[in-house]
Design a protein around this motif. Structure first.
Motif, short mmCIF file in Angstrom:
data_model
loop_
_atom_site.label_atom_id
_atom_site.label_comp_id
_atom_site.label_asym_id
_atom_site.label_seq_id
_atom_site.Cartn_x
_atom_site.Cartn_y
_atom_site.Cartn_z
N GLN A 173 0.84 -1.20 0.00
CA GLN A 173 0.00 0.00 0.00
C GLN A 173 0.87 1.25 0.00
N GLY A 174 0.49 2.22 -0.79
CA GLY A 174 1.21 3.49 -0.80
C GLY A 174 1.89 3.74 -2.13
N ASP A 175 2.45 4.90 -2.28
CA ASP A 175 3.13 5.31 -3.50
C ASP A 175 4.53 4.72 -3.49
N ALA A 176 4.80 3.79 -4.41
CA ALA A 176 6.09 3.10 -4.42
C ALA A 176 7.25 4.06 -4.60
N SER A 177 7.07 5.09 -5.44
CA SER A 177 8.16 6.03 -5.69
C SER A 177 8.50 6.82 -4.43
N VAL A 178 7.48 7.15 -3.65
CA VAL A 178 7.72 7.86 -2.39
C VAL A 178 8.54 6.99 -1.46
N TRP A 179 8.14 5.73 -1.33
CA TRP A 179 8.83 4.84 -0.40
C TRP A 179 10.26 4.57 -0.85
N GLN A 180 10.50 4.52 -2.16
CA GLN A 180 11.86 4.28 -2.63
C GLN A 180 12.78 5.45 -2.29
N SER A 181 12.20 6.65 -2.15
CA SER A 181 13.03 7.82 -1.88
C SER A 181 13.27 8.07 -0.39
N LEU A 182 12.54 7.36 0.47
CA LEU A 182 12.65 7.60 1.90
C LEU A 182 13.94 7.03 2.49
N GLN A 183 14.39 7.69 3.55
CA GLN A 183 15.59 7.25 4.25
C GLN A 183 15.20 6.61 5.58
N PRO A 184 15.82 5.47 5.95
CA PRO A 184 15.46 4.78 7.19
C PRO A 184 16.02 5.47 8.43
N ILE A 185 15.55 6.69 8.66
CA ILE A 185 15.97 7.45 9.83
C ILE A 185 14.74 8.07 10.50
N VAL A 186 14.89 8.40 11.77
CA VAL A 186 13.86 9.13 12.51
C VAL A 186 14.48 10.43 13.01
N VAL A 187 13.83 11.54 12.73
CA VAL A 187 14.27 12.85 13.21
C VAL A 187 13.76 13.05 14.63
N VAL A 188 14.62 13.53 15.52
CA VAL A 188 14.21 13.79 16.90
C VAL A 188 14.65 15.19 17.31
N GLY A 189 13.71 15.95 17.84
CA GLY A 189 13.98 17.26 18.42
C GLY A 189 13.31 17.35 19.77
N TYR A 190 13.62 18.39 20.52
CA TYR A 190 13.04 18.53 21.86
C TYR A 190 12.99 19.99 22.26
N ASP A 191 11.98 20.33 23.08
CA ASP A 191 11.81 21.71 23.50
C ASP A 191 12.69 22.04 24.69
N ILE A 192 12.48 23.21 25.28
CA ILE A 192 13.39 23.74 26.30
C ILE A 192 13.09 23.21 27.70
N GLY B 299 16.99 -0.72 15.59
CA GLY B 299 17.69 -0.88 14.32
C GLY B 299 17.56 0.28 13.38
N MET B 300 17.08 1.42 13.87
CA MET B 300 16.90 2.60 13.02
C MET B 300 17.93 3.67 13.39
N ASP B 301 18.33 4.44 12.39
CA ASP B 301 19.22 5.57 12.64
C ASP B 301 18.42 6.77 13.12
N VAL B 302 19.10 7.65 13.85
CA VAL B 302 18.49 8.86 14.41
C VAL B 302 19.20 10.09 13.88
N LEU B 303 18.41 11.09 13.52
CA LEU B 303 18.95 12.41 13.23
C LEU B 303 18.52 13.33 14.36
N ASP B 304 19.46 13.71 15.21
CA ASP B 304 19.20 14.58 16.36
C ASP B 304 19.35 16.03 15.91
N ILE B 305 18.22 16.78 15.93
CA ILE B 305 18.28 18.18 15.49
C ILE B 305 18.30 19.14 16.68
#
Length: 472
Positions: free
Chosen positions: A39-58, A77-83
């Motif tokens: 289910q879903g747009d195959a082209s979208v899924w092919q372009s996605l990166q297996p990472i999760v973005v994480v940010g946090y407030d003050i 098993g997922m990579d993290v992008l800490d912003i």
């Protein structure tokens, strides 16, 4: 997801949520990668990166909860992008900009200081709902039945330049005229972004003078929880607007996904009129586009859309509902009276920064003060503002059924998209239950009749009190 620290939310719970979220996202990602018929747009899924973005407030607890959340994501098993320290909309932007599988902002926004929470989005910054993974995440986090995987890695990127560039793309700085603005960051997470926007505006030659206040991010909130919906919390901004003879005041909540406006006379502008103002601004730029709005207060918004030949689309209030309707209708803008404003060109997400930039541009292009831009709206469609009532002797469904029966003989137009809306032609009301507290929330509006508004406020307040609901 929000909870009281040490009671319903702690580092272990944050770890479990992060791990469950990442495990489910990773499984969906692998399924789409290996199955062209998934289910879903195959082209979208092919372009996605297996990472999760994480940010946090003050908030003082946020960095610890974010660290636990990121540990859970990596253990899945997922990579993290800490912003780093961010507002919620920065996570929205980074998730789409980086083509990440998902994003998490650790924040409790405007909640009391002993609360915190996690806001989760999936690919393309789409919100999660119970039927789109939220219930599954909850069940897995509670069971702890996690699968073993090679541990993911974390990288950090706190560069805000792409995000700032995106914000600036919403305005034409060449149209800016000299304006003086007061910005109250509420000691929340907004200040670093405001500072960078000031730099970008100055570099572009925009003749704006911006006075900042309560600008140092401080999780102890020395000037109170940043929540301008509380009347007492508006006073500092109002005083500053008058003291500096400013053209406009702006105040943010803690994670700045909402911004609130004060005109040059320091009058607080109700969010429903801001929706009308921004709808008009967008329809002037993009004729015949669709505008999404919620049913709590709608007379003015619908009138603006009709007068400017736009397309109207009503949605249940709440960000997941608004965003879904916007995507389905490809709406250019959506707004709620609660001061959430959504933009198609900002991944259909809400932003607290874009509205004040747009309003500054609108003041410049119209050469009108903010009071003049909204006065016609207010006089044409006066409203009560949201009135809250605490339930003591009844529950919300029974109360709503009773009020429907009470007014049935007047044959109003009835809408149950979000609570109960009853329209009598010259006036209407919406009554809906709170999702988080034993409250009902009432909004009343009329067609240009202040005395009728006062009469109906009194009548409905008295009736609700007789039913065991008391003003909160």
């Amino acid at each position: 997801m929000r909870g009281e620290l040490g009671v319903t939310l702690d580092a272990d719970i944050a770890y479990r949520i992060g791990r469950a979220f990442a495990q489910i996202l990773r499984a969906r990602f692998l399924d789409h990668q290996n199955n062209d018929d998934a289910q879903g747009d195959a082209s979208v899924w092919q372009s996605l990166q297996p990472i999760v973005v994480v940010g946090y407030d003050i908030r003082e607890s946020s960095s610890e909860l974010a660290a636990a959340t990121m540990a859970g994501i990596m253990d899945a098993g997922m990579d993290v992008l800490d912003i780093g320290m961010t507002g919620t909309e920065e996570v929205y932007f980074a998730t789409s900009h980086m083509q990440a599988l998902g994003g998490i902002e650790v924040t409790a926004s405007h909640n009391p200081i002993n609360y915190n929470g996690l806001k989760l989005v999936r690919e393309q910054s789409k919100p999660l709902s119970s039927d789109e993974g939220l219930a599954e995440i909850q069940a897995l986090a509670e069971s702890g039945e996690f699968t073993a995987s090679a541990r993911g890695q974390k990288r950090t990127n706190t560069d805000k330049s792409a995000y700032i560039q995106k914000l600036m793309s919403f305005i034409d700085t060449k149209k800016m005229r000299p304006l003086k603005l007061v910005i109250n960051s509420g000691n929340g997470s907004a200040a670093p972004v405001v500072d960078k926007l000031i730099e970008a505006l100055q570099a572009a030659g925009a003749p704006l003078e911006i006075i900042t206040m309560h600008h140092t991010p401080d999780g102890s909130f020395p000037n109170g929880i940043p929540n301008p919906m509380i009347i007492a919390n508006r006073v500092a901004t109002q005083e500053a607007v008058l003291a500096h003879d400013a053209d406009m005041g702006i105040a943010f909540d803690g994670d700045f996904d909402r911004c609130f406006f004060f005109d040059e006379n320091a009058r607080f502008i109700d969010g429903s009129y801001v929706v009308g103002m921004l709808a008009q601004a967008f329809l002037n730029k993009y004729p015949s586009e669709t505008i999404v709005y919620d049913p709590r207060v709608l007379y003015n918004t619908e009138a603006v859309i009709k007068a400017h030949a736009g397309q109207a689309a009503m949605s249940k209030s709440g960000h997941s509902f608004i965003k879904q309707v916007m995507r389905e209708s490809k709406a250019v803008y959506g707004g709620e009276m609660s001061a959430h404003h959504y933009f198609r060109d900002f991944c259909y997400c809400d932003s607290g920064m874009i509205p004040w930039l747009l309003t500054a541009e609108l003041l410049s292009t119209t050469q009108k003060p903010l009071s003049e831009l909204v006065d016609d709206y207010i006089s044409a469609y006066p409203s009560s503002g949201e009135l809250n009532f605490r339930l003591t002797h009844t529950d919300a469904p029974a109360l709503i059924d009773n009020i429907a029966a009470h007014f049935a003989e007047q044959s109003p137009e009835v809408n149950t998209l979000d609570g109960l809306s009853m329209d009598f032609g010259a006036w209407r009301f919406n009554l809906r239950a709170s999702n988080t507290e034993p409250l009902v929330r009432l909004n009343i509006e009329t067609r240009g009749d202040q005395s009728l508004l006062a009469e109906k406020i009194t009548h409905l307040q008295d009736w609700l009190t007789s039913q065991g609901a008391h003003a909160a």
